[in-house]
Design a protein around this motif. Structure first.
Motif, PDB file in Angstrom:
ATOM      1  N   THR A   1      27.117  11.343 -28.061  1.00  0.00           N
ATOM      2  CA  THR A   1      27.415  10.201 -28.922  1.00  0.00           C
ATOM      3  C   THR A   1      27.046   8.868 -28.302  1.00  0.00           C
ATOM      4  O   THR A   1      26.892   7.898 -29.029  1.00  0.00           O
ATOM      5  CB  THR A   1      28.902  10.185 -29.310  1.00  0.00           C
ATOM      6  N   LYS A   2      26.921   8.847 -26.958  1.00  0.00           N
ATOM      7  CA  LYS A   2      26.475   7.591 -26.342  1.00  0.00           C
ATOM      8  C   LYS A   2      26.110   7.804 -24.887  1.00  0.00           C
ATOM      9  O   LYS A   2      26.549   8.755 -24.241  1.00  0.00           O
ATOM     10  CB  LYS A   2      27.524   6.494 -26.468  1.00  0.00           C
ATOM     11  N   SER A   3      25.315   6.874 -24.405  1.00  0.00           N
ATOM     12  CA  SER A   3      24.967   6.829 -22.991  1.00  0.00           C
ATOM     13  C   SER A   3      26.035   6.002 -22.286  1.00  0.00           C
ATOM     14  O   SER A   3      26.397   4.916 -22.744  1.00  0.00           O
ATOM     15  CB  SER A   3      23.594   6.181 -22.799  1.00  0.00           C
TER      16      SER A   3
ATOM     17  N   TYR B   1      26.116  10.790 -19.948  1.00  0.00           N
ATOM     18  CA  TYR B   1      26.128  10.824 -21.400  1.00  0.00           C
ATOM     19  C   TYR B   1      27.422  11.474 -21.870  1.00  0.00           C
ATOM     20  O   TYR B   1      27.915  12.412 -21.246  1.00  0.00           O
ATOM     21  CB  TYR B   1      24.920  11.627 -21.923  1.00  0.00           C
TER      22      TYR B   1
END
Length: 148
Positions: A106-108, A114
């Motif tokens: 869902t995001k870095s 991650y």
């Protein structure tokens, strides 16, 4: 004609037998996890393009609950891979089914880390977590084994 006592014994005996069979089967499945199964949570990818590590955000891993994991991707020399796309798959090899949810990155989080959200294991046993990593060096895969 069977007596009431015989019928009662039969009606009580069948559920007890089914419960016993279920418990024995579940225990046998836990014991049948392959000997020497690689349980490392930090390992090189299949072609050696990257090193990947996974870590649950909550420990111990709760069966039946949704949880998140952090994946860290580095080069073989240890430098963070700051831009990569990661696909998540997995399942239970002994049962022949996949994950009960569709977890995804869902995001870095920066520094090659991650966030995977939407992970859930619905039973105890041997699970695999398969990552397909596409980064600057190319595409590669890694499989992690988990025994809950």
């Amino acid at each position: 004609m069977p007596s009431i006592t015989s019928r009662r014994a039969l009606l009580l005996g069948i559920p007890a037998l089914l419960l016993t069979v279920g418990v024995v089967t579940a225990g046998a499945m836990m014991r049948s996890v392959p000997d020497g199964l690689d349980l490392a949570l930090d390992k090189p990818t299949a072609a050696g393009l990257y090193k990947a590590a996974i870590a649950p955000q909550a420990n111990p891993i709760a069966v039946g609950a949704m949880h998140a994991w952090t994946v860290t991707v580095r080069t073989p020399a240890g430098a963070p891979v700051k831009v990569a796309s990661i696909a998540v798959d997995g399942g239970m090899p002994q049962h022949g089914h996949g994950l009960p949810t569709a977890p995804q990155v869902t995001k870095s989080l920066g520094d090659g880390r991650y966030l995977i959200e939407g992970m859930r294991f619905n039973m105890r046993g041997w699970w695999t977590l398969d990552l397909a990593i596409d980064g600057p060096k190319g595409a590669d895969t890694v499989t992690f084994n988990l025994v809950l």
